[in-house]
Scaffold this motif. Structure first.
Motif, short mmCIF file in Angstrom:
data_model
loop_
_atom_site.label_atom_id
_atom_site.label_comp_id
_atom_site.label_asym_id
_atom_site.label_seq_id
_atom_site.Cartn_x
_atom_site.Cartn_y
_atom_site.Cartn_z
N PHE A 34 0.95 -1.46 -0.08
CA PHE A 34 -0.06 -0.01 -0.10
C PHE A 34 0.87 1.18 0.04
N VAL A 35 1.75 1.27 0.97
CA VAL A 35 2.78 2.57 0.95
C VAL A 35 3.47 2.58 -0.41
N ASN A 36 4.09 1.41 -0.91
CA ASN A 36 5.06 1.35 -2.14
C ASN A 36 3.97 1.96 -3.46
N PHE A 37 2.71 1.74 -3.43
CA PHE A 37 1.81 2.19 -4.69
C PHE A 37 2.05 3.48 -4.47
N PHE A 38 1.85 4.44 -3.16
CA PHE A 38 1.82 5.90 -3.17
C PHE A 38 3.02 6.53 -3.35
N THR A 39 4.07 5.67 -2.89
CA THR A 39 5.47 6.37 -3.02
C THR A 39 6.23 5.91 -4.34
N GLY A 40 5.74 5.02 -5.05
CA GLY A 40 6.26 4.52 -6.37
C GLY A 40 7.30 3.66 -6.23
N ASN A 41 7.81 3.17 -5.05
CA ASN A 41 9.02 2.29 -4.74
C ASN A 41 8.40 0.87 -5.06
N LYS A 42 9.11 0.04 -5.78
CA LYS A 42 9.03 -1.23 -6.30
C LYS A 42 9.93 -2.17 -5.27
N GLN A 43 9.18 -3.15 -4.80
CA GLN A 43 9.79 -4.09 -3.98
C GLN A 43 10.57 -5.39 -4.93
N ALA A 44 11.77 -5.64 -4.92
CA ALA A 44 12.31 -6.61 -5.75
C ALA A 44 12.14 -7.96 -5.18
N ASP A 45 11.49 -8.84 -5.94
CA ASP A 45 11.13 -10.09 -5.25
C ASP A 45 12.71 -11.35 -5.58
N VAL A 46 12.61 -12.20 -4.76
CA VAL A 46 13.70 -13.02 -4.55
C VAL A 46 13.48 -13.98 -5.98
N THR A 47 14.60 -14.13 -6.70
CA THR A 47 14.41 -14.82 -7.96
C THR A 47 15.48 -16.13 -7.77
N HIS A 48 15.11 -17.19 -8.64
CA HIS A 48 16.06 -18.36 -8.73
C HIS A 48 17.52 -17.98 -8.84
N GLU A 49 17.83 -16.89 -9.32
CA GLU A 49 19.32 -16.76 -9.62
C GLU A 49 19.76 -16.14 -8.15
N ASP A 50 19.09 -15.44 -7.49
CA ASP A 50 19.43 -14.94 -6.18
C ASP A 50 19.67 -16.25 -5.16
N ILE A 51 18.93 -17.01 -5.25
CA ILE A 51 18.83 -18.18 -4.42
C ILE A 51 19.86 -19.32 -4.62
N MET A 52 20.02 -19.67 -5.95
CA MET A 52 20.96 -20.54 -6.11
C MET A 52 22.32 -20.65 -5.35
N PRO A 53 23.01 -19.64 -5.50
CA PRO A 53 24.30 -19.48 -4.77
C PRO A 53 24.10 -20.00 -3.43
N ILE A 54 23.12 -19.55 -2.79
CA ILE A 54 22.92 -20.01 -1.13
C ILE A 54 22.77 -21.42 -1.14
N VAL A 55 21.82 -21.92 -2.05
CA VAL A 55 21.58 -23.39 -1.98
C VAL A 55 22.71 -24.36 -2.37
N MET A 56 23.67 -23.92 -3.16
CA MET A 56 24.73 -24.67 -3.61
C MET A 56 25.60 -24.75 -2.54
#
Length: 253
Positions: free
Chosen positions: A97-119
């Motif tokens: 709700f706050v990001n909608f009015f401020t225009g900020n976008k929250q970056a989602d966690v992707t497969h590429e972000d997680i794989m180094p941690i998993v490996m």
């Protein structure tokens, strides 16, 4: 004589019930459940004495205790109140709700972000290298980061393994990953006092469960004894995970 019961009364009851429920969850997570029950019993006694029995002397004593007790509770539970307000402000729907009015976008966690941690976790599990990695989500972990050494580096499998290498000075603490970066290492986590934790699980598991009870973070544990990979999330353990199970759990909130 029946009193008028409208939609506002129903909303009032639901809001009070919701407030009591979240207070109960907060107290249970912090190990203060008996205090919460004691407060409820005291409030019920106060209502019975002052409203039902209409005892003026005892009621006035209870009134004074309540007025002083509110201030005492704020001082006594200032950390829990602060955590509750942080949780409320960091709630996903409120942030959207706050990001909608401020225009900020929250970056989602992707497969590429997680794989180094998993490996890295799979590799450390094979070598039976103990590790504790906390992945921040909506609720900030600045207090935890301040207890360790700031790194602020890109997520890298070799870096994660080097930090948790047995001779590394930072291998005993927790690593915090925030906003797709390794924020800090050697951090101290709050230890859970839950008596239902299986005895074969060590201090790393207790620390992981502790941070998962007071935040929305994923806490990954690699056991030094067995090499098994576990995750604590929202006060629950997910044990004996393989690479696919770990990846699926970390990408799903």
């Amino acid at each position: 004589m029946f009193f008028a019961f409208g939609i506002k009364d129903l909303i009032d009851i639901l809001l009070v019930a919701l407030l009591l429920y979240y207070t109960y969850k907060l107290m249970k997570a912090s190990g203060s459940l008996n205090v919460f029950i004691g407060i409820l019993v005291f409030i019920l006694l106060w209502l019975v004495v002052s409203q039902v029995l209409e005892m003026k002397l005892l009621g006035s004593i209870f009134d004074k205790l309540v007025s002083v007790g509110v201030l005492a509770l704020i001082i006594l539970f200032q950390e829990e109140i602060r955590r509750f307000l942080l949780t409320l402000g960091s709630h996903r729907h409120i942030k959207k709700f706050v990001n909608f009015f401020t225009g900020n976008k929250q970056a989602d966690v992707t497969h590429e972000d997680i794989m180094p941690i998993v490996m890295a976790c799979v590799s450390m599990g094979r070598q039976k290298v103990g590790a504790l990695i906390v992945i921040e989500h909506d609720m900030p972990l600045d207090d935890v980061v301040r207890t360790g050494d700031v790194i602020d580096a890109n997520i890298n499998q070799r870096l994660i393994e080097n930090i948790f290498f047995k001779n590394s000075p930072l291998h005993d603490g927790a690593m915090v990953i925030s906003k797709k970066r390794i924020k800090a290492a050697g951090c101290i986590l709050p230890v859970s006092h839950n008596l239902d934790i299986p005895k074969e699980l060590g201090l790393r598991h207790r620390a992981a469960l502790g941070i998962s009870q007071v935040s929305d973070a994923h806490a990954i544990i690699v056991s030094e004894e067995t090499g098994g990979i576990s995750v604590a999330y929202k006060g629950q353990f997910h044990l004996r995970l393989n690479a696919e199970g770990l990846e699926s759990l970390l990408t799903k909130q």
